[in-house]
Structures are given as structure tokens and as C-alpha cells.
Design a protein around this motif. Sequence first.
Motif, short mmCIF file in Angstrom:
data_model
loop_
_atom_site.label_atom_id
_atom_site.label_comp_id
_atom_site.label_asym_id
_atom_site.label_seq_id
_atom_site.Cartn_x
_atom_site.Cartn_y
_atom_site.Cartn_z
N ARG A 146 57.45 44.25 45.21
CA ARG A 146 58.42 43.64 44.29
C ARG A 146 58.29 42.12 44.22
N SER A 147 57.63 41.53 45.19
CA SER A 147 57.52 40.08 45.25
C SER A 147 56.36 39.59 44.38
N PRO A 148 56.64 38.77 43.36
CA PRO A 148 55.55 38.22 42.54
C PRO A 148 54.55 37.42 43.37
N ARG A 149 55.05 36.74 44.39
CA ARG A 149 54.16 35.96 45.24
C ARG A 149 53.18 36.85 45.99
N LEU A 150 53.69 37.99 46.49
CA LEU A 150 52.83 38.92 47.21
C LEU A 150 51.82 39.57 46.27
N LEU A 151 52.26 39.89 45.04
CA LEU A 151 51.34 40.46 44.06
C LEU A 151 50.21 39.48 43.73
N LEU A 168 49.08 37.26 45.74
CA LEU A 168 48.22 37.25 46.93
C LEU A 168 47.27 38.44 46.92
N ILE A 169 47.79 39.61 46.51
CA ILE A 169 46.95 40.82 46.42
C ILE A 169 45.85 40.63 45.38
N ASN A 170 46.20 40.05 44.24
CA ASN A 170 45.19 39.80 43.20
C ASN A 170 44.09 38.87 43.71
N ARG A 171 44.48 37.84 44.46
CA ARG A 171 43.49 36.93 45.03
C ARG A 171 42.60 37.64 46.05
N ALA A 172 43.23 38.53 46.84
CA ALA A 172 42.47 39.27 47.85
C ALA A 172 41.47 40.21 47.19
N VAL A 173 41.85 40.83 46.06
CA VAL A 173 40.92 41.70 45.32
C VAL A 173 39.72 40.90 44.86
N ASN A 174 39.97 39.74 44.27
CA ASN A 174 38.86 38.91 43.79
C ASN A 174 37.95 38.49 44.94
N GLY A 175 38.57 38.09 46.05
CA GLY A 175 37.77 37.69 47.20
C GLY A 175 36.94 38.83 47.76
N SER A 176 37.52 40.04 47.79
CA SER A 176 36.81 41.21 48.30
C SER A 176 35.62 41.55 47.42
N VAL A 177 35.81 41.43 46.10
CA VAL A 177 34.71 41.71 45.17
C VAL A 177 33.55 40.75 45.41
N TYR A 178 33.86 39.46 45.55
CA TYR A 178 32.81 38.48 45.81
C TYR A 178 32.07 38.78 47.12
N LEU A 179 32.82 39.14 48.15
CA LEU A 179 32.20 39.45 49.44
C LEU A 179 31.25 40.63 49.33
N ILE A 180 31.71 41.69 48.67
CA ILE A 180 30.89 42.91 48.58
C ILE A 180 29.64 42.65 47.75
N LEU A 181 29.77 41.90 46.66
CA LEU A 181 28.60 41.61 45.85
C LEU A 181 27.62 40.69 46.61
N LEU A 182 28.16 39.82 47.45
CA LEU A 182 27.28 39.00 48.29
C LEU A 182 26.49 39.88 49.25
N PHE A 183 27.18 40.85 49.88
CA PHE A 183 26.50 41.77 50.79
C PHE A 183 25.49 42.65 50.05
N MET A 184 25.83 43.02 48.80
CA MET A 184 24.90 43.80 48.00
C MET A 184 23.62 43.01 47.75
N ARG A 201 49.50 50.65 41.01
CA ARG A 201 50.89 51.08 41.15
C ARG A 201 51.85 50.02 40.61
N ASN A 202 51.53 48.76 40.79
CA ASN A 202 52.45 47.68 40.43
C ASN A 202 52.03 46.94 39.17
N SER A 203 51.27 47.62 38.31
CA SER A 203 50.79 46.98 37.08
C SER A 203 51.85 46.95 35.98
N GLY A 204 52.97 47.63 36.19
CA GLY A 204 54.03 47.66 35.18
C GLY A 204 53.80 48.68 34.09
#
Length: 310
Positions: free
Chosen positions: A21-26, A28-44, A160-163
Motif C-alpha cells: 500500500r505504500s507508494p514509497r515501497l512500490l 523501491l520495488i520498481n527500482r529493485a526490479v530494474n537493478g535486478s534486470v541489469y545484474l542478470i543481463l550483466l551475468f548473461m 499484484r499492485n499494478s492497479g
Amino acid sequence: MLSGLLIVLLPLLLGYLVRVRSPRLLNLINRAVNGSVYLILLFMGVSLAGLENLGSQLSRLGGNALLLFSITTVLNLGALWWLSRRVALKAGGSPVVKNAPTSKLAAMQGSLMLVGVVASGVAVGLLLGPLIGEALFTTADWLAEWVLYALLVLIGCQLRNSGMPLKQILLNRLGLAIAVTLALSSLLAGLLAAPLLSLSWNEGLAMASGFGWYSLSAILIGDQLGPLMGGVAFFNDLTRELLAFIMIPLVIHRHTALAIGYGGATSMDFTLPVIQQHGGVACVPIAVVSGFILSLLSPPLILFFLSLSG
């Protein structure tokens, strides 16, 4: 046979059960998704550097990606053109997104950055591989797998939280029709391309099930079929997005369903600002619904088709 499917779908399901429910946490999750994608593509990219005869392998990667992209694009555009002739959907209204990209180059910067991340991974692998040896590539594969699990949890939470309530999605018949048309024509392309790529029919279907979600398709395909095929999936789906950025402004007023649908899963996020900017308010909910449905379909389909090899 389906154990691999369940292992990867479980994090996605766990993330989908989490309500935020927290916009701030959402954010943070969006930033974590972007960071995870960059990490995985780097490893690829690091894993790609570990391939024998890298130069010839990269040439093969590019040729296979171009072949799959060409077949998929022809069938997608034909099917979406047919649909756009049969549905009453016209672009119009005012754009509703602030700070939309003002040029195609600005819109494509994020996509081009991902290519740079993969290239950086290849460079790291080539530099450190002779020093560290095979352990570097083994570690990169292991890290990519665990970051993938974390990414799937975060993606499930995002969905789940995309509205977008499921009722609203199912009632939007145009968005559903566009998503189904894009999905079916892509799967047909995968079947046609499979023998040309020296893949089995189910592997061809898996390669075609990214629907433009290049970060996830590259990860899931690469984990099962190796970094070469993961690279093919990545560039096939990334090129779809790049072409969508160019094509949407040109065709959205004459073939609205085609312009919305070609972006695939990205029509709910990366290509949405371009759709909104040039198509107006009427296109927004249809694009979001179409992209949302394709995002929901892509991971289970890729994993299901890959599990048929097990």
C-alpha cells in the motif's frame, strides 16, 4: 517434467500474494526490479564470453535473432493488421502522460542501455576469464539464477499492485483481443522458426513466448538452453521494442490496434508513453490491458514449453 516450471513459478506466485500500500515501497520495488534486470543481463554477458569460438558464436546469435525477429514481425503485423480492420478503435484525445519522451531516441535510450550492459558483461568475461578461469562463468550462472528468483518475486508483487483488477482486464475486450492476436501469431512464428534455428518445436514456442519482455525471456531461455539462445531471445524481443518506438507514431492513427499490439508486453510500460503521446487517452486502458495480459502469459508459457524437454 514440470518441476522446473514449479520452481520458477513459485517465486512469482509468492510475490503476487503480497499487497503493498505504500507508494514509497512500490517505488523501491520498481527500482529493485530494474537493478535486478541489469545484474542478470550483466551475468548473461559474462556467460556469453565463456563460449568457445566467441566470434563465430556471436555471428550465429545475430543471424538467429534476425531470423526469429523477421518471421515473428511478419506474422505479428499481418495478424494485427487483420484485427485492426475488424475492430472499431481509433486513436484520439489528448495525451495523458506528463514528461513523455520527446523523440524516438530519448524513448529508446533505456533499451540501448540494456545492450550496453550485456556488452559490458562480455568485456568483463573476456578480461577476467583468462585470470580466474571456468569458475568465473560458473559463478556468473549461479548468481544469475538466484537474482532471477528474487526478480520473479518482485515482478509478482508488481503485477499484484499494478492497479489492474482482473475483472477490469477481462471486461476490456479490445485489449484482450489484441493480446490474444499477438500471442497466437508469435507462437505460430516460433513453430515456423524452430527447424530453421535447429530447435525442437517446444523450444521454438518458448523462444517466441517472450512477447517483447526481453529481460525475462533472455533469463529463462538462457537458463535452460544456454547463453547463446538466451542472447537470441533477448535481441529478438529487444528489437521488437525498438521497432515499436519507430512504428507507433507512423501507424497509430490508421491502424490503432496494430500500433498498440506490436509492442507486446511493453505496451503497459516502456512503449506506453509513446502510445499515449501519439494515440491519446482512448488508447491508454487498451494498451495497459493488452500489455498486462501478455506479461501474465509470458513466464508460464516459456517455462511450460521448456519443461516439455525434461
